[in-house]
Design an enzyme around this catalytic site. Structure first.
Site: not given
Length: 498
Positions: A266-269, A484
RNA sequence: GUCCCUGUCGUCUAGCCCGGCCCAGGACACCGCCCUUUCACGGCGAUAACAUGAGUUCGAAUCUCAUCGGGGACGCCA
């Protein structure tokens, strides 16, 4: 029971079907790679189909970015929206009439029905079911509407969707569906676990399930090679093939790429945008090579011989059947090493050329230059103001990024809010400005504090060329990555203090 | 909650289908040493895994079952 096309005479046709809802995804590249190899090895065709049936999440620039990224990686398709082909159009939004005709077929043979329930009504039911620890299912309200009621609703102009009528029907008492996954063997689903899926939305567009099956059939796809997340909807697809009386393709479900914590990538991680990898200076050969390492597949990968191989070598020796089923962690560390290997193997001329076409590209340099012209007194100061455009890691210290009247904690919380806003904002000065200011107002952060914080995160300093313009030039993918990474680093810091 | 998939070093994996050559091999990362004015590269070395428990067998990482862990799906998203 038919288990796909067994006739080896049939020419192999595979496809990837990305949705233009955002940046091109590394998962698309992975599935694309496998499909590409599979087709090339068998003299088959590799089709690119754009699944743009979700008009809510549709992003206009996305399709072109998908083309660009796949080209960058060297995954050329034989048929697609841009190159055409005998089974077009290859964009689902241009095929709505086809889907509507096919829905009529299902309506006529009783394998689908109109449903007049509203999304709100169903949401309430769903909540109740979840609260009662029941699996969320369509309650079946409209499944057996009388012809009169249906006509009345239609006449009243009530909006409706078309749902699939999952057996058992009156005459067909099948209670489960079994299909073969080429990598895993037979998989069976009881029909009590298969919901009456929406096939046609009230806006007249098909859902994935309908469009996918119809197109795969019409485009004569022989092998559906897609990600593992589709396994649980495969019985719906199999049921649809049967409802139409069509032969089903072979199904291959590839393992899902994972974050470090093993959850679905996922883009968050993780950076998942292919644009990021290109802009951050990864070489397509390295990305392809790394993807080829995921799940094994090369006879000698992991063995004593080679970890490094080209797309061409993969076409020669890769075995899709040998792919391991455990979801591989997409670990940037190893990708970076590989990329370094490719860089070291380049001639100095090629290395320089690569630099000039990417991180020192003409367009990029020109845009940066225009941002600093009024801000330098000598040309030699160029680097002082712009190093953040060329650095990979920018990590400001707390003294720099925490505004005077704020605590570290609330600053980090606000930065996380900024990230969320940035993620869903179109990447232009005006839209960014509006979105950030709106957030600032909501959270009672002065414009000055708001922008200073972001400036510190992105540029590493409280003094920089204009923030928004800089971010536009730096690019969405890389800017988001920077925020991030900042949050990630701060999280680690606070964790280690405790 | 329901269903489905999955499980070899921290990570990517070889071996597993066709049990013995495996007290499990390679790569990345980490650590140490060498090279070196620095850093990197390169060379050498070390640490490190068959999830657990039963069963089958002369013999199991490899076959069977159970347990536990991980993941995914359950949307008028794809």
């Amino acid at each position: 029971m038919t288990n796909g096309l067994q006739n080896s005479e049939v020419p192999i046709r595979v496809r990837i079907a990305p949705s233009p809802t955002g940046d091109p995804h590394v998962g698309t590249a992975y599935i694309g790679l496998i499909n590409f190899i599979y087709a090339r090895q068998r003299g088959g065709k590799f089709v690119l189909r754009i699944e743009d049936t979700d008009r809510v999440r549709f992003v206009a620039t996305s399709e072109q970015e998908i083309f660009n990224s796949l080209h960058w990686l060297g995954l050329a398709w034989d048929e697609g929206p841009d190159v055409g082909g005998p089974f077009g159009p290859y964009r689902q939004s241009e095929r709505t009439e086809i889907y509507r005709e096919h829905v009529e077929l299902l309506l006529a043979n009783g394998t689908a029905y109109r449903c007049f329930c509203t999304a709100e009504e169903l949401e309430i039911v769903r909540r109740q079911q979840i609260a009662a620890k029941l699996p969320p299912r369509y309650p079946g309200t409209c499944r057996h509407l009388s012809a009169e009621t249906e006509q009345a609703n239609l006449a009243a102009g009530k909006p409706f969707v078309v749902r699939m009528a999952v057996p058992p029907h009156a005459r067909n008492a099948t209670t489960s569906t079994t299909f073969r996954d080429e990598l895993r063997g037979d998989i069976t689903f009881e029909h009590s676990n298969v919901d009456d899926q929406v096939l046609l939305k009230s806006d007249g567009f098909p859902t994935y399930h309908l469009a996918n099956v119809v197109d795969d059939h019409l485009m004569q796809i022989t092998d559906v090679i897609r990600a593992e997340e589709w396994i649980s909807s495969t019985p719906k697809h199999v049921l649809l093939y049967r409802a139409f009386g069509w032969q089903q393709p072979r199904f291959w479900h590839m393992p899902l790429l994972r974050n470090l914590d093993k959850s679905k990538i996922s883009k968050r991680k993780n950076p998942v945008s292919l644009i990021y990898y290109r802009q951050a200076g990864f070489l397509p050969e390295a990305v392809i090579n790394f993807l080829g390492l995921m799940g094994g597949g090369m006879p000698e990968s992991g063995g004593p011989v080679a970890e490094k191989f080209s797309l061409g070598e993969m076409v020669e020796r890769f075995e899709v059947k040998n792919i391991r089923l455990g979801g591989p962690v997409f670990d940037l560390t190893k990708l970076k090493w590989l990329n370094g290997e490719y860089i070291r193997a380049m001639s100095s001329e090629d290395f320089y050329a690569a630099l000039r076409s990417t991180v020192l590209g003409d367009t990029y340099l020109r845009e940066i230059a225009s941002l600093v012209q009024t801000r330098v007194e000598t040309l030699g100061e160029f680097g002082n103001l712009t190093h953040f455009f060329f650095a990979d890691d920018i990590l400001p210290s707390a003294e720099v990024f925490v505004p005077k009247k704020r605590t570290l904690e609330e600053t980090l919380a606000f930065a996380a809010e900024q990230l969320t806003v940035l993620e869903s904002t179109e990447w232009s000065k005006e839209t960014l400005e509006a979105a950030l200011k709106k957030l600032g107002e909501e959270k009672q952060w002065a414009v000055k504090e708001n922008f200073m914080l972001l400036r510190a995160i992105v540029t590493g300093s409280t003094m920089s060329p204009p923030l928004l313009e800089s971010m536009v030039v730096f690019g969405k993918a890389r800017s988001l990555d920077r925020v991030r990474r900042f949050l990630e680093a701060q999280k680690k810091l606070s964790g280690s203090k405790k």
